[in-house]
Design a protein around this motif. Structure first.
Motif, PDB file in Angstrom:
ATOM      1  N   PHE A  94      41.955 -47.499 -55.623  1.00 38.89           N
ATOM      2  CA  PHE A  94      42.105 -46.056 -55.635  1.00 38.89           C
ATOM      3  C   PHE A  94      40.834 -45.370 -55.136  1.00 38.89           C
ATOM      4  O   PHE A  94      40.860 -44.554 -54.226  1.00 38.89           O
ATOM      5  CB  PHE A  94      42.438 -45.618 -57.064  1.00 38.89           C
ATOM      6  CG  PHE A  94      42.347 -44.160 -57.264  1.00 38.89           C
ATOM      7  CD1 PHE A  94      43.380 -43.325 -56.862  1.00 38.89           C
ATOM      8  CD2 PHE A  94      41.219 -43.585 -57.832  1.00 38.89           C
ATOM      9  CE1 PHE A  94      43.286 -41.956 -57.031  1.00 38.89           C
ATOM     10  CE2 PHE A  94      41.118 -42.230 -57.997  1.00 38.89           C
ATOM     11  CZ  PHE A  94      42.149 -41.408 -57.599  1.00 38.89           C
ATOM     12  N   GLU A 140      55.187 -37.129 -46.151  1.00 42.14           N
ATOM     13  CA  GLU A 140      55.369 -38.219 -47.106  1.00 42.14           C
ATOM     14  C   GLU A 140      56.810 -38.688 -47.076  1.00 42.14           C
ATOM     15  O   GLU A 140      57.734 -37.902 -47.225  1.00 42.14           O
ATOM     16  CB  GLU A 140      54.986 -37.741 -48.512  1.00 42.14           C
ATOM     17  CG  GLU A 140      55.316 -38.695 -49.637  1.00 42.14           C
ATOM     18  CD  GLU A 140      54.713 -40.084 -49.461  1.00 42.14           C
ATOM     19  OE1 GLU A 140      53.483 -40.195 -49.323  1.00 42.14           O
ATOM     20  OE2 GLU A 140      55.494 -41.073 -49.441  1.00 42.14           O
ATOM     21  N   GLU A 141      56.932 -39.987 -46.926  1.00 45.24           N
ATOM     22  CA  GLU A 141      58.239 -40.611 -46.831  1.00 45.24           C
ATOM     23  C   GLU A 141      59.018 -40.483 -48.138  1.00 45.24           C
ATOM     24  O   GLU A 141      60.213 -40.246 -48.147  1.00 45.24           O
ATOM     25  CB  GLU A 141      58.009 -42.088 -46.479  1.00 45.24           C
ATOM     26  CG  GLU A 141      59.222 -42.938 -46.453  1.00 45.24           C
ATOM     27  CD  GLU A 141      58.846 -44.416 -46.222  1.00 45.24           C
ATOM     28  OE1 GLU A 141      57.652 -44.714 -45.990  1.00 45.24           O
ATOM     29  OE2 GLU A 141      59.742 -45.249 -46.280  1.00 45.24           O
ATOM     30  N   MET A 153      48.821 -44.473 -44.525  1.00 45.89           N
ATOM     31  CA  MET A 153      50.139 -44.922 -44.950  1.00 45.89           C
ATOM     32  C   MET A 153      50.099 -46.015 -45.992  1.00 45.89           C
ATOM     33  O   MET A 153      51.125 -46.488 -46.444  1.00 45.89           O
ATOM     34  CB  MET A 153      50.915 -45.392 -43.727  1.00 45.89           C
ATOM     35  CG  MET A 153      51.093 -44.237 -42.770  1.00 45.89           C
ATOM     36  SD  MET A 153      51.613 -44.623 -41.083  1.00 45.89           S
ATOM     37  CE  MET A 153      51.688 -46.323 -40.980  1.00 45.89           C
ATOM     38  N   GLY A 154      48.874 -46.431 -46.357  1.00 44.61           N
ATOM     39  CA  GLY A 154      48.776 -47.451 -47.391  1.00 44.61           C
ATOM     40  C   GLY A 154      49.241 -48.806 -46.901  1.00 44.61           C
ATOM     41  O   GLY A 154      49.411 -49.044 -45.714  1.00 44.61           O
ATOM     42  N   VAL A 196      42.456 -45.229 -63.636  1.00 45.15           N
ATOM     43  CA  VAL A 196      42.769 -46.411 -62.839  1.00 45.15           C
ATOM     44  C   VAL A 196      41.560 -47.030 -62.150  1.00 45.15           C
ATOM     45  O   VAL A 196      41.645 -48.145 -61.658  1.00 45.15           O
ATOM     46  CB  VAL A 196      43.853 -46.111 -61.770  1.00 45.15           C
ATOM     47  CG1 VAL A 196      45.075 -45.502 -62.412  1.00 45.15           C
ATOM     48  CG2 VAL A 196      43.309 -45.197 -60.676  1.00 45.15           C
ATOM     49  N   GLY A 211      51.211 -39.805 -45.002  1.00 48.94           N
ATOM     50  CA  GLY A 211      50.982 -40.520 -46.252  1.00 48.94           C
ATOM     51  C   GLY A 211      50.235 -39.648 -47.245  1.00 48.94           C
ATOM     52  O   GLY A 211      49.201 -39.074 -46.923  1.00 48.94           O
ATOM     53  N   GLY A 249      51.336 -41.471 -53.355  1.00 48.15           N
ATOM     54  CA  GLY A 249      51.206 -42.867 -52.938  1.00 48.15           C
ATOM     55  C   GLY A 249      51.433 -43.806 -54.106  1.00 48.15           C
ATOM     56  O   GLY A 249      52.256 -43.550 -54.990  1.00 48.15           O
ATOM     57  N   MET A 250      50.680 -44.900 -54.126  1.00 47.36           N
ATOM     58  CA  MET A 250      50.835 -45.914 -55.169  1.00 47.36           C
ATOM     59  C   MET A 250      50.680 -45.334 -56.565  1.00 47.36           C
ATOM     60  O   MET A 250      51.291 -45.799 -57.514  1.00 47.36           O
ATOM     61  CB  MET A 250      49.802 -47.024 -54.979  1.00 47.36           C
ATOM     62  CG  MET A 250      50.018 -47.888 -53.756  1.00 47.36           C
ATOM     63  SD  MET A 250      51.628 -48.658 -53.792  1.00 47.36           S
ATOM     64  CE  MET A 250      51.540 -49.651 -52.311  1.00 47.36           C
ATOM     65  N   ASP A 296      44.226 -47.835 -47.543  1.00 50.06           N
ATOM     66  CA  ASP A 296      44.679 -49.218 -47.542  1.00 50.06           C
ATOM     67  C   ASP A 296      45.178 -49.677 -46.172  1.00 50.06           C
ATOM     68  O   ASP A 296      45.128 -50.868 -45.861  1.00 50.06           O
ATOM     69  CB  ASP A 296      45.814 -49.405 -48.561  1.00 50.06           C
ATOM     70  CG  ASP A 296      45.268 -49.584 -49.972  1.00 50.06           C
ATOM     71  OD1 ASP A 296      44.036 -49.463 -50.145  1.00 50.06           O
ATOM     72  OD2 ASP A 296      46.073 -49.821 -50.889  1.00 50.06           O
ATOM     73  N   ASP A 331      50.308 -56.231 -63.396  1.00 46.78           N
ATOM     74  CA  ASP A 331      51.107 -55.061 -63.752  1.00 46.78           C
ATOM     75  C   ASP A 331      52.580 -55.437 -63.875  1.00 46.78           C
ATOM     76  O   ASP A 331      53.274 -54.955 -64.767  1.00 46.78           O
ATOM     77  CB  ASP A 331      50.934 -53.953 -62.705  1.00 46.78           C
ATOM     78  CG  ASP A 331      49.684 -53.113 -62.973  1.00 46.78           C
ATOM     79  OD1 ASP A 331      49.186 -53.169 -64.134  1.00 46.78           O
ATOM     80  OD2 ASP A 331      49.224 -52.415 -62.059  1.00 46.78           O
ATOM     81  N   PRO A 343      46.099 -41.436 -52.275  1.00 48.01           N
ATOM     82  CA  PRO A 343      44.766 -40.892 -52.529  1.00 48.01           C
ATOM     83  C   PRO A 343      43.963 -40.673 -51.247  1.00 48.01           C
ATOM     84  O   PRO A 343      43.251 -39.668 -51.132  1.00 48.01           O
ATOM     85  CB  PRO A 343      44.088 -41.932 -53.420  1.00 48.01           C
ATOM     86  CG  PRO A 343      45.055 -43.057 -53.583  1.00 48.01           C
ATOM     87  CD  PRO A 343      46.390 -42.613 -53.105  1.00 48.01           C
ATOM     88  N   ALA A 344      44.102 -41.548 -50.270  1.00 48.32           N
ATOM     89  CA  ALA A 344      43.338 -41.371 -49.035  1.00 48.32           C
ATOM     90  C   ALA A 344      43.798 -40.121 -48.314  1.00 48.32           C
ATOM     91  O   ALA A 344      42.992 -39.262 -47.943  1.00 48.32           O
ATOM     92  CB  ALA A 344      43.487 -42.605 -48.140  1.00 48.32           C
ATOM     93  N   ILE A 349      57.548 -40.675 -40.892  1.00 50.28           N
ATOM     94  CA  ILE A 349      57.057 -40.420 -39.538  1.00 50.28           C
ATOM     95  C   ILE A 349      57.046 -41.742 -38.779  1.00 50.28           C
ATOM     96  O   ILE A 349      56.538 -42.747 -39.278  1.00 50.28           O
ATOM     97  CB  ILE A 349      55.643 -39.822 -39.557  1.00 50.28           C
ATOM     98  CG1 ILE A 349      55.602 -38.553 -40.412  1.00 50.28           C
ATOM     99  CG2 ILE A 349      55.130 -39.543 -38.150  1.00 50.28           C
ATOM    100  CD1 ILE A 349      56.430 -37.402 -39.878  1.00 50.28           C
TER     101      ILE A 349
END
Ligand SMILES: Cc1cc2nc3c(=O)[nH]c(=O)nc-3n(C[C@H](O)[C@H](O)[C@H](O)COP(=O)(O)OP(=O)(O)OC[C@H]3O[C@@H](n4cnc5c(N)ncnc54)[C@H](O)[C@@H]3O)c2cc1C
Ligand SMILES: Cc1ncc(C[n+]2csc(CCOP(=O)(O)OP(=O)(O)O)c2C)c(N)n1
Ligand code: SF4
Lengths: 544, 609
Positions: free
Chosen positions: A399, A144-145, A205-206, A69, A121, A151-152, A391, A256, A124-125, A187
């Motif tokens: 990414f 993680e929610e 959390m992006g 990616v 979150g 994440g993405m 993000d 995409d 990747p971060a 959270i």
């Protein structure tokens, strides 16, 4: 037999010779996470894959994901651009990542520190920071929610770019190192976490709240958000779209969405975006792919209103966009009057950007663009002990930048918790970069075309979410890797000219070997002085 | 560079003026090359010609010194081996003793003249050939004796340095007696020995005798034929005693029959036979191998139990002596370098006499066919034949282990490298750079024989082939005519250019090949130790000033359109000229001229000789 000079003997001016070695080569300079690109590419060319993987993993915990990616700024910086085509750096990374995915050694993690860190979150971060902090010896818990970490990457980026099984495998490998993960847990505030005994909190959390626009018809049936559309597909759903689809937006998410739409069987897929072709934020190669697949692209076109019938979408009235940005580069679109036209559609997908969802964290200071405000050095938010990365700080980015930000924040948290001096962070961020334009190119480089990468042809991409690119096979990877000019380590004189008087030697001040002229052998023909790309070889004049 | 002061270097280690000393009965410690030279000097040799090639190039260097003392002696570096052979053949035809030493590869070049020349019945004509078991200095192991057999001329293999001197002298006498050229075969192991040699008398009178070129003869196919008898195939008939000798004997002069040659050889004392009463086995040791064989025999303590035939004439072999050995022993070991050449002849003798003796050697695998035959190998084979261990078992194991270690070590040895400052390396690098830039991988580089053969190895990797001297241009032309779309490069050295490059270049031009010929003109025959040649320094083997031929002018005369000389030390100039040359259709020639770095230093007196 001793050899004596024909002319003046020569010596290597080590400062001039090493001036370029001391710099990071352009590809590495361009890499946000500072991977030693020539290092691993050269190792691949020699068939040393696991050593190559080690070099990558030093900086990039997700080789297989990154190898698919990443928007590879390294390739744009590659010196080969000036000769033929850049090295396929990203795909070489994918090759070693995939090849050794089953046999990567688990880094042993020992919890040596008492403090624990909460990370919100698992993109990747968040995961990068979690991994780094765990390696440093902290106790780490990731919240993680969603049901899956990643994440993405695991929730939105389509499978034809990064198959879910590969992403999961790689993420699980990382989590196995002893990071605690709690999924399905959203959270909404940091105070509880501190109360529960965490000493530091990281917000990663992006940016996943779709942006919206205010035009009529937005609430009609058939208008959907790009992100949720992609998420549904990633979850195995196959939404009904009808035959004609319009995607609104000029970024990668929009592309995409369009490509996914093609795969779901839509007959006519349009993308409309305000930007001119060259202004589109989407990567050119992604746009090309979409065009290959038959997507119709309408640039400089804005939405005017959504046409509905019985509260169902039937089309979109568009208006020509004359300018997207004002003189200062700020987003401020202007439109041409009397330029309305209509595109028929059964579904309209809105993919015009994402913002941060700060629900529960409203007391933390934000920037005008709605992202968390952090101290540029400590990466701490306005709340002591609360950090932010990815993000949700930068706004929708990429990414690899998320990974970079994860690395930086983990060091910052370490420093906050007493693990290191803040000064050490500064040096880390201050690597001596170099620019491709300035890099001296030695003569005699053979032009060699980039090794082709096998791809599904556009026709057979329809109806399937199989990966577009099938990646390098071993032979191809080795061949491609051998194109690398190994810019970081100049040994041009020894490796190409090969005069027997030129030898590798060590230098107490330098961490790598350097060339030297053996004066017992040099006869002073002076040829090496003429071919050194750095003009670092000079005559020893009488008395000097 | 002070080129005008150039003096051809002499390798004092292997060559010296001792060979000319007129001290009969005195002993001198000399090398094999000097022994060959001394043998020729004692024989009163008048004309010596050769083209350099290891291990015998120092013979000429010694003789060149001798010629300064005996000025009637002519010594020359010829432009190639065939030329050298023909020059010496001519001298022999003129009734003077003549000598041409060469390396084995030279024999391959000489073969046409060799076969036909034997036919003429020259007298006092000796060739020395250096064979290279184990290919220690050459690209291949080849056995001269097959060519001698093909040409139907005898081969002597001295077993010591003294014998090298003695039999070289006697080879001239033998040649005069049997009216055939005679070959003295030297193998590498012997070629680099040095030992005390008792000098004999120098036959000044032979050297100073009058020329006697017989104009009554027709030197076409031997003097055996009164015209108009059908002359063709005469030599072959002579060799097999099928010439109707009687009919014209004494009319125009005659050549001895082959049976006469055999008889002479049979009578020679050189092939010493030691025959105990009841030998347990027999050994036939040929040439150089004799020394090691005797040491192995002594080590085993079986001197008095084995029959030993020291074989000097490996072709033809003294059949009667061989028969004696076969009659008395149940098994015979034949020890020789390179091919089972004598062994096969011994087998034939055994078969003819219905001998049941077992003949052991290379054909039976007791001695390996490839690589040098050493004392250990001989000892082992002897031990096996006699049913005993040559060396204690641990010793054998130790040697085996050592071999493994050596092999391992060898794999770390770097490929041969150019000398520092080598102009050929600089020239090759400039070409590679330009070709990389212009054609990428679409270039075919064909090398030739010389120091520039090292272009084939890393890091240059700028040559894909090298075969035999002068073949590069033609191989490159062939690749072009085969339809290659590549840019085609042929390399050639200056000495190789004069050796056999010129006809190849003429052919390439005439037949419209499209290639760049890159002449690596280091002004000497570098690889073999800096001998002069027609294009270098205008000096002969005997240090006399002569004309210097200019390759550039020659190439122009061949009507090559693009000819340029560059100095390879000037990288910019060289690459610029090469770029232009590469654009030319047809044959273009770039001459990279700069004195060999080693020679330059020698000229400057900066290096020991
Ligand atoms: C469709 C799409 C395609 C993309 N394609 C590419 C590409 O090809 N190349 C590229 O480099 N980049 C691409 N990106 C961008 C890239 O994916 C992101 O920049 C990157 O994932 C950001 O990482 P992050 O960790 O900051 O956030 P995210 O990856 O967004 O991860 C944040 C995580 O936090 C969770 N979370 C959020 N709030 C809470 C909460 N309150 N409690 C618990 N969990 C929470 C989320 O569920 C999510 O899992 C793409 C993005 C999208 C949307
Ligand atoms: C037929 C034959 N004769 C002699 C040799 C020995 N030999 C090997 S390299 C060489 C020198 C060639 O000289 P040149 O072409 O000038 O190249 P240089 O070594 O100087 O680079 C010679 C004579 C040989 N290989 N083959
Ligand atoms: S001997 Fe002369 S030509 Fe040969 S490699 Fe050395 S310097 Fe070069």
């Amino acid at each position: 037999m001793s050899l004596k000079p024909i002319g003046n003997q020569l010596r290597i001016n080590i400062d001039a010779c090493q001036a370029w070695n001391a710099k990071r080569p352009p590809c590495r300079s361009a890499c946000p996470v500072d991977i030693d690109v020539p290092g691993y590419v050269t190792l691949i060319s020699k068939g040393k894959y696991s050593e190559a993987l080690d070099v990558i993993m030093e900086k990039m915990p997700f080789p297989s994901i990154c190898g698919r990616v990443c928007h590879h700024p390294c390739e744009s910086a590659c010196i080969r651009n000036k000769i033929d085509q850049p090295i396929a750096i990203r795909d070489l990374k994918r090759f070693v990542g995939d090849r050794l995915i089953g046999e990567r050694p688990n880094q042993e993690i020992k919890q040596t520190k008492k403090q624990s860190v909460a990370i919100i979150g698992s993109g990747p971060a968040g995961l990068t920071a979690a991994h780094d902090l765990a390696l440093m010896g902290y106790k780490v818990t990731v919240f993680e929610e969603l049901e899956k970490p990643g994440g993405m990457v695991t929730s939105c980026i389509p499978d034809y770019r990064i198959p879910i099984d590969i992403a999961e495998k790689e993420i699980n490998l990382l989590l196995e190192t002893g990071i605690k993960l709690r999924t399905g847990e959203r959270i909404t505030g940091y105070s509880k976490l501190f109360e529960n005994g965490f000493q530091a909190v990281l917000l990663a959390m992006g940016a996943k709240k779709p942006k919206s626009i205010n035009i009529s018809g937005m609430h009609a049936k058939g208008v959907i958000s790009g992100l949720s559309f992609l998420r549904d597909i990633k979850n195995g759903k196959r939404p009904e779209l009808g035959e004609r689809v319009i995607v609104m937006g000029g970024g990668n998410v929009a592309i995409d969405c369009a490509q996914s739409t093609v795969r779901l069987g839509a007959k006519k897929v349009h993308i409309i975006c305000l930007e001119k072709r060259e202004e589109m934020p989407a990567h050119e190669w992604q746009v090309q792919e979409a065009l290959e697949e038959g997507v119709m692209l309408h640039t400089s076109l804005g939405p005017f209103r959504i046409i509905t019938s019985n509260n169902r979408v039937t089309g979109l009235e568009t208006i020509k966009c004359t300018n997207v940005f004002d003189k200062d580069g700020k987003f401020s679109p202007t439109f041409e009057e009397d330029s309305l036209s209509i595109i028929k559609a059964d579904t309209i997908i809105i993919a015009i950007g994402q913002e941060i969802d700060i629900k529960g964290f409203e007391d933390i200071e934000i920037t005008p663009s709605g992202t968390f405000k952090v101290d540029p050095l400590t990466l701490e938010t306005s709340v002591p002990g609360v950090f932010a990365a990815g993000d949700c700080v930068s706004g929708p980015a990429s990414f690899v930048e998320a990974v970079q930000s994860g690395h930086m924040v983990s060091e910052a948290i370490d420093s906050f918790l007493g693990g290191r001096d803040l000064k050490t962070l500064q040096t880390r961020r201050n690597n001596s970069p170099s620019l491709a334009e300035e890099w001296p190119i030695p003569r005699g480089i053979i032009r060699r075309k980039r090794q082709d990468i096998a791809q599904l042809d556009p026709a057979s991409r329809k109806g399937t979410f199989k990966e577009i690119s099938t990646g390098y096979r071993e032979k191809e990877a080795v061949r491609e890797a051998s194109r690398c000019l190994n810019c970081g380590i100049c040994g041009y004189c020894i490796e190409n000219f090969g005069c027997i008087a030129m030898v590798w030697t060590t230098n107490p001040d330098l961490p790598y070997r350097v060339p030297e002229i053996d004066l017992a052998l040099c006869v002073g023909c002076g040829v090496c002085g003429q071919i050194c790309p750095h003009k670092a070889i000079e005559e020893i004049r009488d008395g000097g | 560079m002070p080129e005008e002061k150039y003096v051809p270097p002499t390798f004092l280690k292997w060559a010296s003026g001792d060979v000319a000393k007129d001290y009969p009965g005195k002993t001198f410690i000399i090398s094999c090359n000097e022994a060959l030279a001394r043998g020729a000097v004692e024989a009163g040799v008048r004309v010596v010609a050769a083209y350099p090639g290891s291990p015998l190039q120092y013979t000429i260097e010694s003789l060149a010194i001798a010629s300064s003392i005996y000025p009637s002696m002519h010594v020359e570096w010829s432009s190639n081996e065939k030329v050298a052979y023909d020059v010496t053949l001519g001298a022999a035809m003129a009734g003077m003793r003549a000598f041409t030493p060469m390396k084995q590869l030279g024999m391959n070049v000489v073969i046409d003249s060799l076969v036909q020349g034997a036919n003429l019945g020259p007298a006092g004509f000796v060739l020395a050939v250096g064979d290279d078991p184990g290919a220690l200095e050459t690209e291949n192991e080849m056995d001269t004796r097959y060519l001698a057999r093909y040409a139907e001329i005898p081969v002597l293999e001295p077993t010591s340095i003294q014998e090298v001197k003695d039999y070289t002298l006697m080879a001239f006498e033998l040649s005069e007696k049997i009216r055939l050229p005679v070959i003295v075969r030297i193998t590498t192991g012997l070629a680099y020995q040095r030992s005390p040699v008792v000098f004999g008398k120098i036959h000044h009178e032979i050297r100073e005798r009058d020329v006697s070129f017989d104009k009554n003869r027709r030197w076409i196919l031997g003097d055996a034929f009164p015209w108009p008898m059908k002359p063709f195939g005469a030599k072959h008939m002579r060799f097999h005693d099928e010439l109707p000798v009687k009919e014209w004997e004494g009319t125009v002069g005659s050549l001895p029959k082959a049976s006469f040659t055999k008889e002479v050889i049979e009578r020679l004392e050189w092939n010493e036979l030691i025959l105990p009463d009841r030998p347990v086995a027999g050994v036939i040791a040929v040439g150089e191998c004799y020394q090691d064989t005797m040491e192995a025999i002594r080590y085993l303590g079986v001197e008095s139990n084995v029959a030993i035939l020291k074989l000097v004439t490996s072709f033809p072999i003294p059949e009667n002596r061989v028969r004696e050995v076969l009659k008395k022993t149940g098994s015979v070991l034949v020890v020789e370098q390179i091919e089972p050449f004598v062994e096969a002849q011994v087998c034939a003798v055994a078969a003819n006499m219905n001998s049941h003796a077992k003949i052991l050697g290379k054909l039976t695998g007791d001695i390996p066919v490839c690589n040098e035959v050493t004392r250990n190998i001989i000892g082992k084979a002897l031990g096996k034949m006699l049913g005993r261990n040559f060396l204690p078992e641990e010793e054998e194991k130790r040697i085996e282990k050592g071999k493994d270690l050596l092999l391992k070590e060898l794999s770390f040895i770097s490929p041969p490298r150019f000398c520092p400052g080598c102009p050929e390396l600089a020239a090759g690098f400039a070409l590679k750079t330009v070709c990389n830039e212009l054609y990428g991988e679409e270039v075919t580089y064909i090398g030739d024989v010389g120091c520039y053969g090292m272009m084939t190895v890393p890091p240059l990797n700028a040559s894909y082939a090298n075969l035999s001297m002068g073949s590069g241009i033609s191989i490159a032309s062939g690749i072009y005519h085969a339809g290659s779309k590549d840019k085609i490069i042929a390399y050639i050295g200056d000495s190789t250019f004069f050796h056999s490059g010129m006809p190849a270049l003429v052919n390439a031009v005439y037949n419209k090949a499209n290639l760049l010929l890159y002449v690596l003109d280091n002004r000497t025959t570098g690889n073999t130790g800096h001998q002069p040649h027609p294009g270098a320094f205008g000096i002969t083997a005997t240090k006399q000033a002569t004309k210097m031929l200019d390759i550039e002018e020659i190439v122009k005369a061949f009507q090559v359109d693009f000819v340029k000389v560059v100095d390879p030390y000037d990288f910019e100039e060289t690459t610029t000229v090469l770029k232009k040359a590469l654009e030319v259709e047809g044959v273009s020639v770039v001459i990279a001229r700069r004195t060999c770095a080693l020679l330059a230093q020698r000229i400057m007196g900066l290096m020991e000789k």
